[in-house]
Design a protein around this motif. Structure first.
Motif, short mmCIF file in Angstrom:
data_model
loop_
_atom_site.label_atom_id
_atom_site.label_comp_id
_atom_site.label_asym_id
_atom_site.label_seq_id
_atom_site.Cartn_x
_atom_site.Cartn_y
_atom_site.Cartn_z
N THR A 32 30.06 6.31 -18.15
CA THR A 32 30.27 5.06 -17.44
C THR A 32 29.09 4.79 -16.52
O THR A 32 28.45 5.71 -16.01
N ALA A 33 28.82 3.51 -16.29
CA ALA A 33 27.67 3.13 -15.46
C ALA A 33 27.81 1.69 -15.00
O ALA A 33 28.62 0.92 -15.53
N VAL A 34 27.00 1.34 -14.02
CA VAL A 34 26.88 -0.04 -13.54
C VAL A 34 25.46 -0.49 -13.85
O VAL A 34 24.50 0.23 -13.57
N PRO A 35 25.28 -1.68 -14.45
CA PRO A 35 23.95 -2.12 -14.89
C PRO A 35 22.94 -2.28 -13.77
O PRO A 35 23.27 -2.32 -12.58
N ILE A 36 21.70 -2.41 -14.18
CA ILE A 36 20.58 -2.59 -13.26
C ILE A 36 20.78 -3.86 -12.42
O ILE A 36 21.39 -4.83 -12.88
N CYS A 37 20.31 -3.81 -11.19
CA CYS A 37 20.43 -4.92 -10.23
C CYS A 37 21.88 -5.19 -9.84
O CYS A 37 22.23 -6.30 -9.42
N ASP A 38 22.74 -4.20 -9.99
CA ASP A 38 24.15 -4.35 -9.64
C ASP A 38 24.58 -3.12 -8.85
O ASP A 38 24.50 -2.00 -9.34
N GLY A 39 25.01 -3.32 -7.61
CA GLY A 39 25.42 -2.20 -6.77
C GLY A 39 26.91 -2.13 -6.53
O GLY A 39 27.36 -1.43 -5.62
N HIS A 40 27.69 -2.84 -7.34
CA HIS A 40 29.15 -2.84 -7.16
C HIS A 40 29.75 -1.63 -7.89
O HIS A 40 29.80 -1.61 -9.11
N ASP A 41 30.20 -0.64 -7.13
CA ASP A 41 30.73 0.56 -7.78
C ASP A 41 32.18 0.86 -7.42
O ASP A 41 32.73 1.87 -7.85
N ILE A 48 30.40 4.12 -24.23
CA ILE A 48 29.81 3.73 -22.96
C ILE A 48 30.70 2.67 -22.32
O ILE A 48 31.02 1.66 -22.96
N GLY A 49 31.10 2.89 -21.08
CA GLY A 49 31.88 1.91 -20.34
C GLY A 49 31.04 1.32 -19.22
O GLY A 49 30.53 2.06 -18.38
N LEU A 50 30.88 0.00 -19.19
CA LEU A 50 30.03 -0.67 -18.21
C LEU A 50 30.85 -1.61 -17.34
O LEU A 50 31.69 -2.36 -17.83
N SER A 51 30.58 -1.56 -16.04
CA SER A 51 31.23 -2.46 -15.09
C SER A 51 30.17 -3.40 -14.53
O SER A 51 29.24 -2.97 -13.84
N SER A 52 30.29 -4.70 -14.84
CA SER A 52 29.24 -5.66 -14.49
C SER A 52 29.81 -6.79 -13.64
O SER A 52 30.76 -7.47 -14.04
#
Length: 413
Positions: free
Chosen positions: A41-50, A91-95
């Protein structure tokens, strides 16, 4: 030297490493996988919402899933490289920051470009992802998009149903002339884990067939209590190691604890920067019920890495207590114990078994007020062992730390 955090278009994440061991197998082999589901799991580039991804990670772990968390502000290249090395099921992405249609599409494209079509992609976000966006993303190859307000139970059910059924571990074809790629090595490590579970692991089997590399490989074991700064110290060592030799390659075998009867949060990658470099191979292992700081599969996985032409292999344990001695002499060449100044009274030092066997003791966070006293007490404790043990004081969070420089020098052959 800066870590590589993005890929140029068309770059092959699974390219061969010069000087790696040569696999003898000439055809793909299959091993039915009944290991726990592993997600990255990850948060995309230019995104700081975790906040959302941390909540979802915790629920997945509670449901028996092993989650490799890469952290936030990660490029598509970082994410795909890590997923391939970890042999993740998906892959799980949170955007939450926009640009999701293009970013998810780039992740899918890079997976296909590197022969990793079997790794699924799913994700979600807040109000930034519209139903029309979701349809476009699923058309581009994303398995599922979840919207704000979706119950956690629904997400878990999807993950288990989609990525839970046993799969065959297909080891990519390779000839004797081909070097081991990240993807092939990742599949071999998964097969090793599975065969350890069945008590049938044997590296000499034709289905594994990895010969010894002629290149010498040093193995360093790093252990210590939780919060001492082991992962940060390793990342700073990686920066210096790669900077000293442009042709060097290293591997990291990191460990995190499993919840009793449940999954695990494998989170060391989230705090690493320089270890995202293309010359670094990293694999995260859960302890899966084993005490002592390592995994049941540590030994065979380490033996496999030693054969694959790395100059250095670093084994990091989970945070340990007073009695743990995770490394045997046959497992590693050097043992490093990382401590912080807040270990308690001097009496506590007498109880730490690793102080008797460690080759190097690192007092990290030596900028703290108690560090001077701690260094003196540890030095007195080591003197009682009558061994040639080294004590170093470091501040690993500091980019240019003389103590970390000195540690690297001690690790050189």
């Amino acid at each position: 030297m800066k870590a590589k955090t993005a890929l140029r278009p068309g770059r092959n994440l699974s390219r061969s490493r010069t000087g790696t061991a040569l696999p003898a197998a000439s055809r793909t082999t299959h091993h039915e996988s009944r290991l726990p589901i592993r997600l990255l799991t990850a948060v995309p580039i230019c995104d700081g919402h975790d906040s959302a991804i941390n909540t979802i990670n915790l629920e997945l772990i509670r449901q028996g899933i092993e989650v490799i968390y890469l952290g936030y502000h990660r490029s598509a290249g970082d994410i795909v490289r890590a997923a391939i090395q970890e042999d993740a099921r998906a892959i799980g992405l949170s955007s939450y920051n926009g640009g999701h249609v293009e970013f998810f599409a780039e992740v899918v494209r890079l997976l296909k470009a590197n022969g990793a079509r079997e790794i699924g992609v799913f994700g979600g976000g807040g109000g930034t992802i519209t139903p029309a966006d979701a349809r476009a993303m699923e058309k581009n190859g994303v398995d599922r998009i979840f919207f704000a307000g979706t119950p956690l139970a629904e997400m878990v059910e999807f993950v288990k149903k989609t990525y839970g059924p046993p799969r065959s571990v297909s080891i990519p074809n390779a000839s004797r002339e081909a070097a081991v790629t990240d993807r092939r090595l990742a599949k071999l490590l998964t097969a090793a884990e599975l065969n350890v579970q069945r008590s049938t692991f044997n590296l000499e089997r034709p289905s594994f067939g990895v010969q010894h590399s002629a290149k010498p490989c040093r193995v360093v074991g790093i252990t210590g209590p939780g919060g001492a700064g082991k992962t940060t110290l390793i990342d700073e060592l990686v920066l210096r190691f790669l900077g000293n030799d442009a042709q060097s390659h290293l591997a990291i075998l990191s460990h995190d604890p499993s919840l009793v009867g449940r999954g695990a949060l494998l989170g060391d990658r989230a705090t690493m920067i320089y270890s995202q470099d293309d010359r670094v191979f990293m694999r995260s292992l859960a302890t899966r019920g084993r005490a002592g700081g390592l995994s049941p599969a540590t030994e065979p996985c380490l033996e496999l890495l030693k054969r694959c032409g790395f100059d250095l292999v670093v084994v990091e344990t989970v945070g340990i207590g007073q009695e743990a001695m995770p490394f045997g002499r046959e497992l590693v060449d050097r043992t490093i114990l990382v401590m912080s100044p807040d270990y308690g009274s001097r009496l506590q030092l007498q109880k730490i078994v690793m102080l008797d066997v460690a080759d190097i003791v690192v007092l990290n966070k030596s900028d703290l007020a108690a560090a001077k006293t701690a260094a003196a007490e540890i030095e007195q404790r080591l003197a009682l062992n009558h061994r040639d043990q080294k004590l170093l004081c470091t501040v690993a969070k500091r980019h240019r730390d003389a103590g970390v420089d000195a540690l690297l020098q001690l690790l050189k052959p």
